[in-house]
Design an enzyme around this catalytic site. Structure first.
Site, PDB file in Angstrom:
ATOM      1  N   GLY A 264       0.910  -1.227  -0.054  1.00  0.00           N
ATOM      2  CA  GLY A 264      -0.141  -0.068   0.033  1.00  0.00           C
ATOM      3  C   GLY A 264       0.854   1.410   0.086  1.00  0.00           C
ATOM      4  O   GLY A 264       0.602   2.244  -0.664  1.00  0.00           O
ATOM      5  N   ALA A 265       1.790   1.156   0.938  1.00  0.00           N
ATOM      6  CA  ALA A 265       2.813   2.429   0.853  1.00  0.00           C
ATOM      7  C   ALA A 265       4.128   1.946   1.782  1.00  0.00           C
ATOM      8  O   ALA A 265       3.881   0.957   2.313  1.00  0.00           O
ATOM      9  CB  ALA A 265       2.114   3.482   1.479  1.00  0.00           C
ATOM     10  N   MET A 266       4.947   2.815   1.877  1.00  0.00           N
ATOM     11  CA  MET A 266       6.525   2.401   2.320  1.00  0.00           C
ATOM     12  C   MET A 266       6.876   3.791   3.065  1.00  0.00           C
ATOM     13  O   MET A 266       6.914   4.628   2.369  1.00  0.00           O
ATOM     14  CB  MET A 266       7.261   1.952   1.543  1.00  0.00           C
ATOM     15  CG  MET A 266       8.669   1.718   1.883  1.00  0.00           C
ATOM     16  SD  MET A 266       8.491   0.456   3.213  1.00  0.00           S
ATOM     17  CE  MET A 266       9.848   0.740   4.483  1.00  0.00           C
ATOM     18  N   ASN A 268       9.535   5.092   3.966  1.00  0.00           N
ATOM     19  CA  ASN A 268      11.214   5.363   4.093  1.00  0.00           C
ATOM     20  C   ASN A 268      11.194   6.579   4.678  1.00  0.00           C
ATOM     21  O   ASN A 268      10.399   7.559   4.208  1.00  0.00           O
ATOM     22  CB  ASN A 268      11.620   5.440   2.648  1.00  0.00           C
ATOM     23  CG  ASN A 268      10.957   4.367   1.858  1.00  0.00           C
ATOM     24  OD1 ASN A 268      11.476   3.052   1.871  1.00  0.00           O
ATOM     25  ND2 ASN A 268      10.046   4.584   0.627  1.00  0.00           N
ATOM     26  N   HIS A 300      -0.803   6.388   8.328  1.00  0.00           N
ATOM     27  CA  HIS A 300       0.094   5.406   8.903  1.00  0.00           C
ATOM     28  C   HIS A 300       1.439   5.577   8.589  1.00  0.00           C
ATOM     29  O   HIS A 300       2.412   5.111   9.342  1.00  0.00           O
ATOM     30  CB  HIS A 300      -0.768   3.970   8.396  1.00  0.00           C
ATOM     31  CG  HIS A 300       0.165   2.647   8.561  1.00  0.00           C
ATOM     32  ND1 HIS A 300      -0.391   2.141   9.560  1.00  0.00           N
ATOM     33  CD2 HIS A 300       1.204   2.236   8.000  1.00  0.00           C
ATOM     34  CE1 HIS A 300       0.622   0.931   9.663  1.00  0.00           C
ATOM     35  NE2 HIS A 300       1.461   1.021   8.723  1.00  0.00           N
ATOM     36  N   GLU A 301       1.544   5.869   7.473  1.00  0.00           N
ATOM     37  CA  GLU A 301       3.107   5.862   7.046  1.00  0.00           C
ATOM     38  C   GLU A 301       3.822   7.030   7.784  1.00  0.00           C
ATOM     39  O   GLU A 301       4.841   7.091   7.897  1.00  0.00           O
ATOM     40  CB  GLU A 301       3.173   6.130   5.526  1.00  0.00           C
ATOM     41  CG  GLU A 301       2.726   5.144   4.609  1.00  0.00           C
ATOM     42  CD  GLU A 301       3.040   3.737   5.015  1.00  0.00           C
ATOM     43  OE1 GLU A 301       4.177   3.441   5.425  1.00  0.00           O
ATOM     44  OE2 GLU A 301       2.247   2.793   5.054  1.00  0.00           O
ATOM     45  N   HIS A 304       4.704   6.053  11.116  1.00  0.00           N
ATOM     46  CA  HIS A 304       5.884   5.113  11.348  1.00  0.00           C
ATOM     47  C   HIS A 304       7.088   5.982  11.317  1.00  0.00           C
ATOM     48  O   HIS A 304       8.244   5.588  11.828  1.00  0.00           O
ATOM     49  CB  HIS A 304       6.110   4.406   9.848  1.00  0.00           C
ATOM     50  CG  HIS A 304       5.440   3.163   9.789  1.00  0.00           C
ATOM     51  ND1 HIS A 304       5.792   2.341  10.937  1.00  0.00           N
ATOM     52  CD2 HIS A 304       4.609   2.586   9.040  1.00  0.00           C
ATOM     53  CE1 HIS A 304       5.199   1.140  10.497  1.00  0.00           C
ATOM     54  NE2 HIS A 304       4.508   1.275   9.621  1.00  0.00           N
TER      55      HIS A 304
END
Length: 885
Positions: A264-266, A268, A300-301, A304
């Site tokens: 879905g996404a990352m 980084n 969410h990302e 993180h």
């Protein structure tokens, strides 16, 4: 057959600290579509007696290795398909490794690849080894500097982690950009993006007075679809400051939307790479579900940055440390942005429909897996969603203030470190001066716990005795700490919904006490009895309010009790849960009678609860919609399995058709009145009330569509083209139709949106989930369609993923044609993108749930896969475990 070298299983118990650490990494990329050159300059420090340095590397062409300025000969090192091994007796040294990679042909979408003319990386979990040789594990934290060199006409944008420190032109016509990340990170958080992208810019003022530049990079054609993503980012930054005191730590925060992406996404560091699905939206192209998904994933990302980046995992067995915790945080954020009650129910629905079956299947694993063959297979609902539920247990036990105290201590202790789930638990315990050691059982035991409850009321002593027993998979286990939030409601018809007063013994006050949503009982033994005193009557039990623990509940609730709870309980979850239980019981009864050729029925209790909820004008519109929605098919299958019944999918399909049509016939006038009352909004608005209105309107439409005399209502809504939520709902309602008007509507939709990939995914998905008699023929045509591409994960999921998961009639067709087709597609995909192939094969893992004929056919396809040559680790692990090999 599988190759002679079987994939190796990795075990948590075998974890060893690093023999070497890498203080700094200096990367230079010279981008070229088929031959990108990567120069990797690393400064090592030896940390043990071992002098053997093993660097991970796959799909690489090694050009040279240099140590402390001296080029090494091939005889100075060992090179295999998976590693570069050197003897390094020095205490510290510099290693320069030069490799060549081919981004254009990288259909695995791991490491560095090219998508729509743009370069992109995906390094979690073990993708960095596809870029260069490295210690590709999350406990290796280093400072990264990245220089990117490319021709400006092909790549005007050159992005990496951290802050931009230098850029300019080179004499050979290329240009460059150098990025420096001031925070140590593991290589899985490395990112590079380059291409001809456009940018949408904004900024955010942090709580400590700093300006953070916000940038969304997209293709030029998508510039008008970024407003919601940008607004979501700013809301999530403010929420994290307000709720947890967490402030962003770089000068810039960048998001890039990519069409071809496995996940879905990352997250980084500072440069998030997103699947376009979770960035791009406007009312004409995206549904309410899409808008909410974008808001949730953006948050969410971003979250993180602290729960995953600033404090990261020691090893991949700790994955839920970052993912379960961050899912919990994004759930709380979405609840605050929209409706806490609706969000809680939606999360529970997803958990029960996907994670509970996972817990009961061959891929069952605890939220902290103890072993794996392919780490990508453990990005699961168990690690994410059940992991989030376990994090929520801490908040339920400690309260919001206690949970925040634990988070503060967690960051103070471990900022900049790679840690374990035990470290998180100890921070929660120490901050609140509580012994939480028993919580570890939630991390290491697989399966969904079942709590069996019985009660006895003594009218003379006015005591209500509640006995609780816990098991997992029908067996006793190490006891879990299970918070049971409950209340007791009056059974008197003149006092519907009234909460009864009671007290507990002085000795029980440490384990049973008032909480926000009722009474909280800390159930911590395999069997316990709790006695409630001074209670005037034998009331109705309102159990696991707010779904206070991820468990199955076995309590013999009478129909009258369920109806009363479904109509009057003040807890939204228990109210929804009670009507779902009535629906589920009715579904199970009908499956059994349908299988015996007997007439089906709507139960009186379910009809009564439905009517009460439909007519309750005080009920939130979204909760009303959820109340009248039947349980998901997968949850029914899980329930049938728990009863020891083998599944005949023909009966299940017939029962759902019957139930939906019967509800429509029984409540036609009420459903039509509600539909008309919701009206047609002139301007789309994304907000709690507007979403709820559309949600209920389209649920009513879906029922009314089962009635022939209401078909024109469906076509009318489609023709209005008000917004994608309503358009998609109308097309979805048309699926059972076999009319020229339906085909014309689908054709119109395709013609209008054929150049918009995300909308076109919806067109594919609608047809792949259409449970017609010719479902298999239909899906075969879809994979032959010019717009279907095996290299695009979204498109594959919209057809093959949807067919296997959501098309019960087609996938489970009695001929076995659906099984044979999907297995063939898995074999094709496995050579292109093993991660995606492993997701598509998942429906076969439940083969033991079905009737003997279907079991035999599904098992045959699993064996066919097992016996194919050169199966990837990703697919091999799932297939072998499904066959118990």
């Amino acid at each position: 057959m599988m190759p002679s070298e079987q994939p190796k299983e990795i075990f948590l118990k075998d974890y060893l600290p690093l023999d070497f650490k890498i203080d700094s990494v200096d990367l230079t990329f010279e981008l070229n579509a088929s031959e990108t050159l990567v120069t990797n300059r690393m400064k090592f420090v030896r940390q043990s007696e071992s002098t053997l340095l093993k660097l991970d590397g796959e799909h690489l062409e090694l050009l040279s290795v240099e140590k402390d300025g001296k080029e090494l000969k091939p005889s100075d090192y060992q090179l295999s398909a998976h590693a570069l091994v050197l003897n390094c007796p020095e205490e510290s040294f510099e290693l320069v490794v030069r490799t060549k990679v081919d981004p254009e042909s990288n259909t695995r979408l791991e490491g560095l690849y090219r998508s729509s003319g743009n370069y992109c990386t995906q390094c979690e979990a073990e993708g960095f080894r596809n870029i260069t040789y490295y210690l590709d594990r999350p406990d290796c934290l280093s400072y990264f500097t990245t220089k990117i060199i490319a021709y400006p006409h092909e790549n005007k944008v050159l992005l990496s982690n951290g802050n931009l420190v230098e850029f300019g032109d080179l004499e050979d016509g290329r240009h460059f950009a150098t990025w420096e990340d001031p925070h140590k990170k593991p290589c899985y958080l490395f990112a590079l993006v380059a291409g001809n992208l456009e940018v949408v810019e904004d900024h955010f003022e942090t709580k400590d007075g700093r300006r953070v530049d916000l940038r969304l990079y997209v293709q030029a054609k998508n510039l008008d679809k970024c407003d919601h993503a940008m607004a979501s980012l700013k809301k999530s930054m403010k929420w994290d400051e307000d709720r947890f005191g967490l402030i962003y730590d770089l000068d810039v925060y960048m998001i890039v939307a990519v069409d071809d992406f496995n996940m879905g996404a990352m997250e980084n560091k500072g440069l998030n790479v997103f699947n376009s699905k979770f960035v791009l939206a406007k009312p004409e192209t995206a549904t309410d579900v899409d808008f909410e998904g974008i808001e949730s994933v953006i948050a969410h990302e971003y979250f993180h940055n602290w729960t995953g980046n600033r404090v990261t995992c020691r090893d991949w067995f700790q994955l839920t440390l970052k993912e379960g915790l961050t899912v919990f945080r994004d759930q709380e954020f979405t609840a605050d942005m929209l409706s806490p009650a609706v969000k809680r129910i939606e999360d529970v629905k997803r958990l029960r429909s996907v994670q509970f079956p996972e817990d009961a299947g061959p891929m069952s694993h605890p939220i902290q897996p103890q072993s794996y063959i392919e780490m990508n297979n453990f990005y699961t609902m168990t690690v994410y969603e059940k992991g989030a539920e376990v994090v929520r247990l801490y908040q339920t036990l400690l309260g919001k203030d206690g949970f925040r105290k634990g988070m503060v201590l967690y960051f103070n202790r471990f900022d900049g470190q790679a840690v374990t789930v035990e470290d998180f638990r100890n921070a929660m315990a120490d901050a609140n001066q509580r012994d939480l050691s028993q919580m570890h059982q939630w991390y290491i035991q697989s399966g969904t716990p079942k709590v069996t409850i019985s009660k006895h009321y003594d009218s003379e002593s006015k005591t209500l005795s509640l006995t609780f027993d816990q098991t997992v998979n029908g067996k006793h286990h190490h006891p879990l700490l299970i918070p049971v939030v409950f209340n007791v409601l009056s059974a008197d018809s003149s006092q519907q919904g009234k909460e009864l007063l009671f007290s507990v013994d002085e000795a029980d006050k440490v384990r049973c006490y008032p909480a926000d949503a009722g009474w909280l009982f800390e159930f911590s033994e395999l069997s316990e009895t709790l006695v409630l005193h001074n209670i005037e009557q034998d009331g109705y039990l309102s159990l696991f309010r707010g779904f206070s623990a991820p468990v199955l509940v076995d309590y013999e609730c009478t129909k009258d009790e369920l109806v009363a709870l479904a109509c009057y309980d003040s807890d939204s979850f228990v109210r929804w849960e009670s009507i779902q239980t009535l629906a589920l019981e009715n579904l199970v009864d009908n499956v059994e009678v349908a299988g015996n050729g007997l007439p089906m029925h709507l139960s009186d209790a379910y009809v009564k609860a439905l009517e009460a909820n439909l007519l309750d004008e005080s009920l939130d519109l979204a909760l009303k919609s959820l109340a009248i929605t039947l349980p998901d098919e997968s949850y029914l299958l899980e329930t049938l399995s728990n009863k020891g019944l083998l599944i005949d999918t023909d009966s299940v399909v017939a029962v759902y058709d019957y139930m939906k049509k019967s509800i429509a016939e029984s409540f036609e006038s009420v459903l039509r009145a509600l539909y008309e009352k919701m009206g047609q909004p002139e301007v789309y608005h994304y907000g709690k009330e507007a979403i709820a209105s559309r949600m209920l309107k389209n649920r009513c439409l879906n029922y009314l569509a089962k009635l022939h005399e209401q078909e024109e209502l469906v076509y009318r809504q489609f023709s209005l083209q008000s917004n994608m939520t309503d358009v998609f709902a109308a097309l979805d309602a048309m699926k059972p139709y076999n009319t020229n008007q339906k085909e014309a509507s689908l054709a119109d939709f395709y013609n209008q949106w054929q150049t918009d990939d995300l909308v076109l995914d919806k067109w594919f998905m609608l047809q792949a989930s259409d449970q017609s008699d010719k479902a298999v023929e239909q899906v075969k045509r879809l994979v032959e369609h010019p717009d279907f591409h095996y290299t695009n994960p979204n498109r594959v999921r919209s057809v093959l993923g949807v067919f296997g998961r959501l098309n019960m009639r087609g996938f489970h067709h009695v001929s076995g044609e659906g099984y044979e087709f999907l297995a063939s597609e898995v074999l094709k995909l496995d050579k292109i993108n093993p991660q995606v192939a492993a997701r598509i094969v998942a429906p076969f893992t439940q083969w033991k749930l079905y009737d003997m004929k279907r079991q035999t056919m599904m098992k045959a396809q699993l064996e066919r896969l097992m016996n194919s040559s050169q199966l990837s680790k990703d697919v091999f692990e799932i297939v072998s475990k499904s066959l118990n090999k």
